[in-house]
Design a protein around this motif. Structure first.
Motif, PDB file in Angstrom:
ATOM      1  N   TYR A   5       1.485  -1.205   0.073  1.00  0.00           N
ATOM      2  CA  TYR A   5       0.154  -0.108  -0.495  1.00  0.00           C
ATOM      3  C   TYR A   5       0.836   1.221   0.155  1.00  0.00           C
ATOM      4  O   TYR A   5       2.091   0.979   0.965  1.00  0.00           O
ATOM      5  CB  TYR A   5      -0.880  -0.060   1.124  1.00  0.00           C
ATOM      6  CG  TYR A   5      -1.673  -1.514   1.336  1.00  0.00           C
ATOM      7  CD1 TYR A   5      -2.655  -1.777   0.179  1.00  0.00           C
ATOM      8  CD2 TYR A   5      -1.507  -1.845   2.212  1.00  0.00           C
ATOM      9  CE1 TYR A   5      -3.445  -3.021   0.372  1.00  0.00           C
ATOM     10  CE2 TYR A   5      -2.090  -3.485   2.389  1.00  0.00           C
ATOM     11  CZ  TYR A   5      -3.486  -3.752   2.049  1.00  0.00           C
ATOM     12  OH  TYR A   5      -3.599  -4.889   2.019  1.00  0.00           O
ATOM     13  N   PRO A   6       0.357   2.196  -0.603  1.00  0.00           N
ATOM     14  CA  PRO A   6       0.883   3.712  -0.598  1.00  0.00           C
ATOM     15  C   PRO A   6       1.340   4.418   0.892  1.00  0.00           C
ATOM     16  O   PRO A   6       0.155   3.817   1.788  1.00  0.00           O
ATOM     17  CB  PRO A   6       0.397   4.493  -1.261  1.00  0.00           C
ATOM     18  CG  PRO A   6      -1.272   3.609  -1.585  1.00  0.00           C
ATOM     19  CD  PRO A   6      -1.158   2.624  -1.463  1.00  0.00           C
ATOM     20  N   ASP A   7       2.609   5.026   0.980  1.00  0.00           N
ATOM     21  CA  ASP A   7       2.413   5.468   2.531  1.00  0.00           C
ATOM     22  C   ASP A   7       1.772   6.272   2.521  1.00  0.00           C
ATOM     23  O   ASP A   7       0.469   7.043   1.641  1.00  0.00           O
ATOM     24  CB  ASP A   7       3.916   6.798   2.194  1.00  0.00           C
ATOM     25  CG  ASP A   7       4.982   6.442   2.050  1.00  0.00           C
ATOM     26  OD1 ASP A   7       4.760   4.713   2.629  1.00  0.00           O
ATOM     27  OD2 ASP A   7       6.205   6.366   2.444  1.00  0.00           O
ATOM     28  N   THR A   8       0.186   6.524   3.820  1.00  0.00           N
ATOM     29  CA  THR A   8      -0.400   7.095   4.787  1.00  0.00           C
ATOM     30  C   THR A   8       0.310   8.673   5.333  1.00  0.00           C
ATOM     31  O   THR A   8       0.880   7.917   6.072  1.00  0.00           O
ATOM     32  CB  THR A   8      -1.167   6.258   5.312  1.00  0.00           C
ATOM     33  OG1 THR A   8      -1.541   5.177   4.707  1.00  0.00           O
ATOM     34  CG2 THR A   8      -2.112   7.491   6.240  1.00  0.00           C
ATOM     35  N   TYR A   9      -0.179   9.561   4.992  1.00  0.00           N
ATOM     36  CA  TYR A   9       0.184  10.812   6.150  1.00  0.00           C
ATOM     37  C   TYR A   9      -0.160  10.990   7.137  1.00  0.00           C
ATOM     38  O   TYR A   9      -1.994  10.974   6.302  1.00  0.00           O
ATOM     39  CB  TYR A   9       0.887  11.662   4.709  1.00  0.00           C
ATOM     40  CG  TYR A   9       1.232  12.712   5.716  1.00  0.00           C
ATOM     41  CD1 TYR A   9       2.593  12.820   6.127  1.00  0.00           C
ATOM     42  CD2 TYR A   9       0.933  13.762   6.092  1.00  0.00           C
ATOM     43  CE1 TYR A   9       2.664  13.763   7.544  1.00  0.00           C
ATOM     44  CE2 TYR A   9       1.008  15.281   6.878  1.00  0.00           C
ATOM     45  CZ  TYR A   9       2.420  15.007   7.332  1.00  0.00           C
ATOM     46  OH  TYR A   9       3.122  16.369   8.070  1.00  0.00           O
ATOM     47  N   TYR A  10      -0.176  11.221   8.266  1.00  0.00           N
ATOM     48  CA  TYR A  10      -1.076  11.245   9.337  1.00  0.00           C
ATOM     49  C   TYR A  10      -2.460  12.500   8.917  1.00  0.00           C
ATOM     50  O   TYR A  10      -3.358  12.284   9.062  1.00  0.00           O
ATOM     51  CB  TYR A  10      -0.627  11.621  10.779  1.00  0.00           C
ATOM     52  CG  TYR A  10      -1.069  12.421  12.035  1.00  0.00           C
ATOM     53  CD1 TYR A  10      -1.481  11.897  12.864  1.00  0.00           C
ATOM     54  CD2 TYR A  10      -1.275  13.278  12.044  1.00  0.00           C
ATOM     55  CE1 TYR A  10      -2.710  11.694  13.794  1.00  0.00           C
ATOM     56  CE2 TYR A  10      -2.145  13.811  13.307  1.00  0.00           C
ATOM     57  CZ  TYR A  10      -3.113  12.504  14.150  1.00  0.00           C
ATOM     58  OH  TYR A  10      -3.754  12.806  15.411  1.00  0.00           O
ATOM     59  N   SER A  11      -2.022  13.689   8.148  1.00  0.00           N
ATOM     60  CA  SER A  11      -2.549  14.640   8.714  1.00  0.00           C
ATOM     61  C   SER A  11      -3.497  14.285   7.249  1.00  0.00           C
ATOM     62  O   SER A  11      -5.042  14.906   7.638  1.00  0.00           O
ATOM     63  CB  SER A  11      -2.191  16.061   8.493  1.00  0.00           C
ATOM     64  OG  SER A  11      -2.764  16.675   7.831  1.00  0.00           O
TER      65      SER A  11
END
Ligand code: HEM
Length: 363
Positions: A5-11
């Motif tokens: 899966y692609p990276d997830t960014y918190y915001s």
């Protein structure tokens, strides 16, 4: 672990950019910024988020009870979800304390900007009430108008649609009606329970009659009270008496469902009834915590605006206090305690039935 899966960014995940843009003070836009309006907005928004979670949980419980039969193992899941709802409700009650750090004078700094908006227009709050089973006919009139009169057309339609759906109250009632065990070979729960009630009350009658210190008048009064208790039991056990009280709105649950709930409550120590009992207990908790919230909110409103009318135009504190008394949904379950007998006076269940209610291990 393979990365798929692609990276997830918190915001981004939490869409904080959008979420944190939603706190716009009216007082600021009108050129007289009121510090406490920020708290007022955030507390309301936090409520609405929790309402969303409560609706999510109630929907899942409605789904579990929605079919023709309820898988026994899913009752535990329903109980877990309702317990989550009750934990959220406790936060909702506590959260009012945060808002109460705003004084009535602080509130007056921006109150005029809010008319005629009011928490009364919270659609999610109404959805919770309706999904749980609050009937339109049982609602208090608000300023002599129905509860939906202050809502936009779109919101009103949404609530009307919801009112035609099956509520959690209806689903639980159907589930209770389907419960076996009330009539087994050589056993009629209603008759056996009625017999045990009469025996217990006749014992009490003898005690009163032969009491050495009660005066004749006191005995007379106590015997009258005993007759009233007996009549009250009959109104529970007799289907016709129950039916006529149901027509008058004194009972809401059907007779069969009421007896099943009484059976579950009275014999809750039997293994198979543990989960059903916990479920009924959770529903009573949900109802009680909403009532607590209503009282608590009414008290806060009293403190905040005194005897003034609400921004939505109601009589404020008095209207809110009355909803706490009347907008209860599962009070039939709460009232069952009136009809419980001490364990020692409960009719003994036949062995065959006890076997059915036990967990049996077969290697
Ligand atoms: C300064 C704080 C608050 C005041 C003075 C206040 C006042 C009122 C008043 C007077 C009403 C009755 C309707 C009206 O005339 O407007 C009402 C209803 C209501 N308020 Fe509040 N409120 C406050 C905070 C909150 C908060 C934080 C919530 C959370 C969502 C909330 C939710 C509701 C709901 C759901 C109703 C409808 C209750 C019902 O009809 O049973 N209120 N409020």
């Amino acid at each position: 672990m393979d990365k798929r899966y692609p990276d997830t960014y918190y915001s981004d995940y939490l869409q904080l950019g959008r979420l944190l843009e939603c706190q716009q003070r009216k007082s600021e836009s009108y050129g007289s910024p009121a510090h406490d309006e920020m708290l007022f907005i955030i507390v309301h928004q936090a409520y609405e988020l929790w309402f969303k979670q409560i609706l999510f949980e109630i929907d899942s419980v409605r789904e579990i009870f929605g079919g023709d039969s309820v898988e026994e193992k899913r009752i535990g899941l329903a109980v877990a979800r309702l317990l989550r709802v009750t934990e959220i409700q406790k936060i909702l009650i506590d959260q009012l304390r945060v808002l109460e750090t705003m004084t009535p004078l602080d509130f007056l700094d921006f109150r005029d900007f809010l008319f005629p908006a009011s928490g009364f227009q919270s659609v999610q709050f109404r959805m919770i009430e309706i999904k749980l089973g609050l009937l339109s006919a049982r609602r208090l009139k608000y300023d002599e108008a129905p509860y939906h009169s202050r809502l936009s057309g779109e919101h009103r339609e949404r609530l009307f649609d919801l009112e035609s759906e099956t509520s959690l109250f209806d689903l639980v009632e159907r589930w209770l009606e389907r419960m076996p065990f009330l009539e087994e070979e050589g056993f009629r729960f209603r008759e056996r329970y009625g017999g045990a009630v009469v025996r217990m009350l006749e014992g009490d009658r003898d005690l009163i009659r032969t009491h050495s210190t009660l005066s004749a008048r006191e005995k007379e009064l106590q015997l009258e009270e005993l007759d009233r208790t007996l009549a009250s039991f009959e109104s529970l056990l007799d289907p016709d008496r129950h039916g006529s009280l149901q027509e008058k709105g004194r009972w809401r649950l059907s007779h069969r469902a009421t007896l099943a709930a009484l059976f579950i409550t009275a014999y809750r120590d039997e293994p198979l009834l543990h989960m059903p009992y916990r479920l009924l207990d959770c529903l009573v908790d949900v109802d009680e915590l909403f009532t607590t919230w209503r009282y608590r909110h009414a008290l806060m409103v009293h403190r905040m605006i005194g005897a003034k009318i609400g921004t939505g135009g109601s009589s404020g504190y008095h209207y809110l206090k009355s909803t706490a008394e009347t907008h209860r949904i599962f009070s039939d379950l709460t009232n069952l305690s009136t009809y419980l007998l001490p364990r020692a006076a409960l009719p003994r269940l036949p062995d065959e039935l006890l076997k059915k209610l036990a967990f049996v291990y077969r290697p």
